[in-house]
Design an enzyme around this catalytic site. Structure first.
Site, short mmCIF file in Angstrom:
data_model
loop_
_atom_site.label_atom_id
_atom_site.label_comp_id
_atom_site.label_asym_id
_atom_site.label_seq_id
_atom_site.Cartn_x
_atom_site.Cartn_y
_atom_site.Cartn_z
N ILE A 6 0.86 -1.20 0.00
CA ILE A 6 0.00 0.00 0.00
C ILE A 6 0.88 1.24 0.00
O ILE A 6 1.68 1.45 0.93
CB ILE A 6 -0.92 0.04 1.25
CG1 ILE A 6 -1.68 -1.27 1.40
CG2 ILE A 6 -1.89 1.22 1.16
CD1 ILE A 6 -2.56 -1.33 2.65
N ASN A 78 -2.13 4.17 -3.68
CA ASN A 78 -3.00 5.16 -3.01
C ASN A 78 -2.34 6.53 -2.86
O ASN A 78 -3.02 7.54 -2.89
CB ASN A 78 -3.40 4.59 -1.64
CG ASN A 78 -3.88 5.67 -0.69
OD1 ASN A 78 -5.01 6.13 -0.75
ND2 ASN A 78 -2.98 6.13 0.18
N TYR A 146 -3.92 17.68 -11.42
CA TYR A 146 -4.53 16.59 -10.64
C TYR A 146 -5.58 15.87 -11.49
O TYR A 146 -5.58 14.64 -11.57
CB TYR A 146 -5.15 17.16 -9.36
CG TYR A 146 -5.74 16.11 -8.45
CD1 TYR A 146 -4.93 15.26 -7.70
CD2 TYR A 146 -7.13 15.97 -8.32
CE1 TYR A 146 -5.47 14.30 -6.86
CE2 TYR A 146 -7.68 15.01 -7.48
CZ TYR A 146 -6.85 14.18 -6.75
OH TYR A 146 -7.41 13.23 -5.91
N LYS A 150 -5.34 11.91 -12.76
CA LYS A 150 -6.30 10.86 -12.38
C LYS A 150 -6.97 10.28 -13.62
O LYS A 150 -7.26 9.08 -13.67
CB LYS A 150 -7.32 11.41 -11.38
CG LYS A 150 -6.73 11.75 -10.01
CD LYS A 150 -6.08 10.54 -9.33
CE LYS A 150 -5.62 10.84 -7.92
NZ LYS A 150 -4.98 9.70 -7.25
N VAL A 181 -13.28 12.70 1.15
CA VAL A 181 -12.88 12.08 2.42
C VAL A 181 -12.11 13.08 3.29
O VAL A 181 -11.27 13.85 2.78
CB VAL A 181 -12.00 10.82 2.15
CG1 VAL A 181 -11.83 10.01 3.43
CG2 VAL A 181 -12.59 9.96 1.04
N THR A 183 -9.47 14.12 4.97
CA THR A 183 -8.03 13.88 5.16
C THR A 183 -7.27 15.20 5.02
O THR A 183 -7.87 16.24 4.73
CB THR A 183 -7.50 12.91 4.09
OG1 THR A 183 -7.60 13.57 2.82
CG2 THR A 183 -8.28 11.61 4.04
N1 LIG Z 1 -9.39 12.90 0.37
C1 LIG Z 1 -10.22 12.94 -0.67
O1 LIG Z 1 -11.29 13.58 -0.60
C2 LIG Z 1 -9.87 12.24 -1.94
C3 LIG Z 1 -10.83 12.27 -2.97
C4 LIG Z 1 -10.54 11.62 -4.17
C5 LIG Z 1 -9.35 10.93 -4.30
N2 LIG Z 1 -8.44 10.91 -3.28
C6 LIG Z 1 -7.19 10.16 -3.50
O2 LIG Z 1 -6.97 9.30 -2.40
C7 LIG Z 1 -5.57 9.06 -2.23
C8 LIG Z 1 -5.18 9.30 -0.78
O3 LIG Z 1 -5.45 10.65 -0.47
P1 LIG Z 1 -5.66 11.18 1.03
O4 LIG Z 1 -6.82 12.08 0.98
O5 LIG Z 1 -5.60 10.06 2.00
O6 LIG Z 1 -4.36 12.10 1.14
P2 LIG Z 1 -3.37 12.42 2.37
O7 LIG Z 1 -4.05 12.30 3.68
O8 LIG Z 1 -2.72 13.70 1.98
O9 LIG Z 1 -2.30 11.23 2.28
C9 LIG Z 1 -1.48 11.11 1.15
C10 LIG Z 1 -0.57 9.92 1.30
O10 LIG Z 1 0.32 9.93 0.16
C11 LIG Z 1 1.67 9.89 0.60
N3 LIG Z 1 2.54 10.73 -0.23
C12 LIG Z 1 2.37 12.05 -0.51
N4 LIG Z 1 3.44 12.53 -1.17
C13 LIG Z 1 4.30 11.47 -1.31
C14 LIG Z 1 5.58 11.32 -1.89
N5 LIG Z 1 6.23 12.36 -2.44
N6 LIG Z 1 6.17 10.10 -1.86
C15 LIG Z 1 5.55 9.04 -1.29
N7 LIG Z 1 4.33 9.13 -0.72
C16 LIG Z 1 3.72 10.32 -0.72
C17 LIG Z 1 1.66 10.46 2.02
O11 LIG Z 1 2.71 9.88 2.78
P3 LIG Z 1 4.02 10.69 3.28
O12 LIG Z 1 3.59 12.10 3.55
O13 LIG Z 1 4.45 9.92 4.49
O14 LIG Z 1 4.99 10.56 2.16
C18 LIG Z 1 0.30 9.99 2.55
O15 LIG Z 1 0.42 8.74 3.16
C19 LIG Z 1 -4.87 9.99 -3.23
O16 LIG Z 1 -4.49 9.28 -4.38
C20 LIG Z 1 -5.94 11.01 -3.57
O17 LIG Z 1 -5.75 11.58 -4.84
C21 LIG Z 1 -8.68 11.56 -2.11
#
Ligand SMILES: NC(=O)c1ccc[n+]([C@@H]2O[C@H](COP(=O)([O-])OP(=O)(O)OC[C@H]3O[C@@H](n4cnc5c(N)ncnc54)[C@H](OP(=O)(O)O)[C@@H]3O)[C@@H](O)[C@H]2O)c1
Length: 242
Positions: A6, A78, A146, A150, A181, A183
């Site tokens: 993951i 992810n 973005y 996607k 979500v 986050t």
């Molecule tokens: N939240 C929403 O509403 C939403 C909606 C649609 C889609 N998504 C998608 O869901 C997925 C997860 O998003 P989230 O909302 O959970 O975001 P988040 O809370 O910002 O978490 C992002 C994750 O990606 C990792 N990451 C970021 N930059 C990185 C890098 N340079 N190298 C390696 N890992 C990296 C981070 O880990 P580190 O900081 O430890 O590196 C973190 O674990 C994403 O693909 C996002 O596009 C989210």
């Protein structure tokens, strides 16, 4: 043992998926991101920064170790970033395009490539899930990179599934949109300036009205999906409909 690789398991949706999976003692997680926040006997962390593509390439062998006892092998791409919010042509730095595409498209594609190369010959169930977004299906002003990234991962997933079907490997590939979500990514979205992103107020309202799904709720739905992938034929799916 069921192995789940993951990316972005350190926070948000990825962490919630990992923690839900760890409730089952037959599951082992390999988490890949810059930082780590999970300590568990069935969790191994591989630190990597996806904006450093050469660094990822040099460390792929540390992620995809031989797993000959696997009953199931799953890759969940992810980790993702929104990048700087703003209109193209208005104070947008060129290096942002590469940054967003490296993390959201290039590295997930490399991981899919290595996952398939390493585990193709194993007869167990093999699944790839790319976390996509509704923003890959329609434009959102201020989020051009973005949205495009996607959309790219969606068609990459559909094409790889077609290839796997032609080869008869049985590998299943999905691009799964999680919905909106609560986050860190949503926090960044709400903080942005309306001049750079016209629908920012809608996202502030989601939070105020309690319309955001919790990462835990989404993590449970994704895990339920992972336990029942044989019920899903389409590549492009949304957690909202689950
Ligand atoms: N939240 C929403 O509403 C939403 C909606 C649609 C889609 N998504 C998608 O869901 C997925 C997860 O998003 P989230 O909302 O959970 O975001 P988040 O809370 O910002 O978490 C992002 C994750 O990606 C990792 N990451 C970021 N930059 C990185 C890098 N340079 N190298 C390696 N890992 C990296 C981070 O880990 P580190 O900081 O430890 O590196 C973190 O674990 C994403 O693909 C996002 O596009 C989210």
């Amino acid at each position: 043992m069921n192995y789940y690789i993951i990316t972005g398991a350190s926070k948000g949706i990825g962490k919630a998926i990992a923690e839900e999976l760890l409730k089952n003692e037959k599951n082992y997680i390999i988490g890949v991101s810059r930082s780590n926040s999970i300590e568990h006997p069935r969790y191994r962390h591989q630190p990597l920064d996806f904006s450093d593509v050469a660094g990822v390439e040099n460390n792929l062998h540390k992620i995809f170790l031989p797993l000959e006892d696997a009953d199931k092998l799953v890759l969940i791409n992810n980790a993702g970033v929104l990048g700087d919010i703003g209109y193209v042509g208005e104070e947008m730095a060129n290096d942002q395009f590469k940054f967003v595409f490296d993390i959201n498209v290039t590295v997930p594609a490399m991981l899919m490539n290595s996952f398939l190369q390493t585990y193709q010959q194993q007869s167990c169930q093999k699944v790839i899930v790319n976390i996509s977004s509704g923003a890959g299906k329609y434009p959102v002003d201020g989020w051009a990179s973005y949205c495009a990234s996607k959309a790219a991962i969606d068609l990459f997933s559909v094409t790889v599934q077609q290839e796997q079907d032609k080869r008869g490997t049985g590998v299943k590939v999905y691009a799964l949109s999680p919905g909106v979500v609560d986050t860190g990514m949503q926090e960044n979205i709400r903080e942005s300036d309306a001049a750079r992103f016209s629908t920012v107020e809608k996202f502030r309202q989601y939070k105020q009205k309690g319309d955001l799904a919790s990462p835990e709720e989404v993590g449970k739905k994704v895990v339920n999906f992972l336990y029942n992938t044989n019920q899903y034929k389409d590549v492009l799916l949304s957690v909202r409909g689950m």
